[in-house]
Write an enzyme that holds these catalytic residues in place. Structure first.
Site, PDB file in Angstrom:
ATOM      1  N   SER A   7       0.852  -1.199   0.000  1.00 49.41           N
ATOM      2  CA  SER A   7       0.000   0.000   0.000  1.00 49.41           C
ATOM      3  C   SER A   7       0.882   1.242   0.000  1.00 49.41           C
ATOM      4  O   SER A   7       1.735   1.417   0.866  1.00 49.41           O
ATOM      5  CB  SER A   7      -0.913   0.021   1.224  1.00 49.41           C
ATOM      6  OG  SER A   7      -1.491   1.318   1.334  1.00 49.41           O
ATOM      7  N   HIS A  32      -0.664  -1.581  -4.119  1.00 48.80           N
ATOM      8  CA  HIS A  32      -2.047  -1.438  -3.661  1.00 48.80           C
ATOM      9  C   HIS A  32      -2.406   0.050  -3.649  1.00 48.80           C
ATOM     10  O   HIS A  32      -1.765   0.852  -2.967  1.00 48.80           O
ATOM     11  CB  HIS A  32      -2.164  -2.045  -2.262  1.00 48.80           C
ATOM     12  CG  HIS A  32      -3.540  -2.030  -1.682  1.00 48.80           C
ATOM     13  ND1 HIS A  32      -4.506  -2.967  -1.999  1.00 48.80           N
ATOM     14  CD2 HIS A  32      -4.112  -1.185  -0.781  1.00 48.80           C
ATOM     15  CE1 HIS A  32      -5.609  -2.704  -1.318  1.00 48.80           C
ATOM     16  NE2 HIS A  32      -5.405  -1.633  -0.573  1.00 48.80           N
ATOM     17  N   ASP A  34      -4.999   2.868  -2.761  1.00 46.66           N
ATOM     18  CA  ASP A  34      -6.153   3.157  -1.890  1.00 46.66           C
ATOM     19  C   ASP A  34      -6.874   4.417  -2.341  1.00 46.66           C
ATOM     20  O   ASP A  34      -6.433   5.535  -2.058  1.00 46.66           O
ATOM     21  CB  ASP A  34      -5.676   3.307  -0.443  1.00 46.66           C
ATOM     22  CG  ASP A  34      -5.374   1.963   0.208  1.00 46.66           C
ATOM     23  OD1 ASP A  34      -6.235   1.073   0.137  1.00 46.66           O
ATOM     24  OD2 ASP A  34      -4.278   1.813   0.776  1.00 46.66           O
ATOM     25  N   HIS A  67      -8.037  -0.472  -4.760  1.00 50.80           N
ATOM     26  CA  HIS A  67      -9.027  -0.649  -3.693  1.00 50.80           C
ATOM     27  C   HIS A  67      -9.864   0.622  -3.612  1.00 50.80           C
ATOM     28  O   HIS A  67      -9.412   1.645  -3.121  1.00 50.80           O
ATOM     29  CB  HIS A  67      -8.262  -0.909  -2.379  1.00 50.80           C
ATOM     30  CG  HIS A  67      -9.126  -1.022  -1.166  1.00 50.80           C
ATOM     31  ND1 HIS A  67      -8.623  -0.956   0.120  1.00 50.80           N
ATOM     32  CD2 HIS A  67     -10.469  -1.209  -1.024  1.00 50.80           C
ATOM     33  CE1 HIS A  67      -9.600  -1.092   0.989  1.00 50.80           C
ATOM     34  NE2 HIS A  67     -10.730  -1.236   0.328  1.00 50.80           N
ATOM     35  N   GLY A 146      -9.949   3.741   5.882  1.00 49.59           N
ATOM     36  CA  GLY A 146      -9.835   5.194   6.013  1.00 49.59           C
ATOM     37  C   GLY A 146      -8.437   5.699   6.285  1.00 49.59           C
ATOM     38  O   GLY A 146      -8.079   6.784   5.844  1.00 49.59           O
ATOM     39  N   GLY A 149      -1.675   2.657   9.040  1.00 48.83           N
ATOM     40  CA  GLY A 149      -1.018   2.668  10.344  1.00 48.83           C
ATOM     41  C   GLY A 149      -1.873   2.278  11.538  1.00 48.83           C
ATOM     42  O   GLY A 149      -1.496   2.539  12.678  1.00 48.83           O
ATOM     43  N   ASP A 179      -6.343  -6.561   4.571  1.00 47.57           N
ATOM     44  CA  ASP A 179      -5.849  -5.184   4.442  1.00 47.57           C
ATOM     45  C   ASP A 179      -6.009  -4.444   5.760  1.00 47.57           C
ATOM     46  O   ASP A 179      -7.131  -4.257   6.229  1.00 47.57           O
ATOM     47  CB  ASP A 179      -6.657  -4.497   3.324  1.00 47.57           C
ATOM     48  CG  ASP A 179      -6.162  -3.093   3.016  1.00 47.57           C
ATOM     49  OD1 ASP A 179      -5.142  -2.664   3.592  1.00 47.57           O
ATOM     50  OD2 ASP A 179      -6.824  -2.424   2.186  1.00 47.57           O
ATOM     51  N   GLY A 180      -4.872  -4.028   6.315  1.00 48.36           N
ATOM     52  CA  GLY A 180      -4.901  -3.174   7.513  1.00 48.36           C
ATOM     53  C   GLY A 180      -4.138  -3.782   8.670  1.00 48.36           C
ATOM     54  O   GLY A 180      -4.482  -4.859   9.151  1.00 48.36           O
ATOM     55  N   GLY A 181      -3.057  -3.121   9.064  1.00 54.55           N
ATOM     56  CA  GLY A 181      -2.325  -3.530  10.261  1.00 54.55           C
ATOM     57  C   GLY A 181      -1.491  -4.785  10.115  1.00 54.55           C
ATOM     58  O   GLY A 181      -1.058  -5.371  11.107  1.00 54.55           O
TER      59      GLY A 181
END
Ligand code: DX5
Ligand code: ZN
Length: 220
Positions: A7, A32, A34, A67, A146, A149, A179-181
């Protein structure tokens, strides 16, 4: 082996050329992208992501994984067709009913691009089972969409396991992306839950040695 989709959301313009080059030499499997419209999520990244995607298309042949975190899925699909992404993923929550979801799936596929559906943390995974025969990938959000991090919500890996079981049981050919963390310290849990692709943002782009971090991520 798990694939990595890097990302580029939090990469600043000043460092972007260097960071994109480092990600490419680190052999990311995808970039990726966003896309946020300031409505589906508060932030608006549309102009920046178009600029980054156009630049990446010029310098690299690594596929783009778009995405869309937008309300108007059709308009933003059209806007990103120009950078010939490998796949466009949209949020099921952005559309009002089944008919609208099926229409977007067809629209993206008719453009010769693979299609994915994403679910936010509070959306039950069963809600998208009916679309699985028509799509290529499910993107399970492991944070609220949104922002980059944030920390992974551990319960989301149970959702991945449930989806993986359903896919296996029904003999479907479909990838699972999270996706995320995601970072070196937790990617193994996601792989064990059944993912094929992990989006990694800050866990990769803020590391001192991206090539080494990439190696560690892919060793799972
Ligand atoms: C969140 C985005 C993610 C995010 C990932 O809304 O969809 O792609 O940037 O970044 P990290 O890996 O830092 O959570
Ligand atoms: Zn994303």
């Amino acid at each position: 082996m798990v694939e990595i989709s890097a990302s580029i959301l939090t990469i600043e313009k000043e460092n972007s050329i260097k960071k994109f080059y480092e990600l490419e030499t680190a052999k990311t499997d995808y970039f990726h992208i966003d896309v946020m419209d300031g409505k589906f999520v508060p932030k608006n990244t549309t102009a920046q992501m178009i600029e980054y995607s156009e630049y990446l298309k010029q310098i690299s042949s690594i596929p783009l994984d778009v995405h869309l975190m937008v309300e108007d899925v059709k308009t933003w699909t059209l806007a990103f067709l120009g950078v010939s992404p490998n796949i466009i993923t949209f949020h099921v929550e952005a559309l009002k009913n089944e008919e609208a979801v099926m229409e977007v799936i067809k629209f993206i596929k008719d453009s010769g691009i693979k299609v994915g559906i994403s679910v936010k943390p509070n959306t039950p995974i069963e809600e998208i089972y009916k679309y699985l025969p028509y799509i290529h990938m499910v993107l399970v959000m492991t944070v609220e969409p949104g922002l980059g991090g944030q920390s992974l919500i551990p319960e989301m890996l149970e959702k991945v396991k449930k989806l993986k079981q359903h896919i296996t049981k029904n003999n479907l050919e479909i990838d699972i992306e999270v996706d995320g963390g995601i970072k070196v310290s937790n990617i193994k849990d996601a792989v064990d839950a059944g993912i094929d692709i992990a989006v990694v943002g800050t866990g990769l782009t803020s590391s001192e040695n991206m090539a080494e971090t990439m190696k560690q991520l892919k060793s799972n």
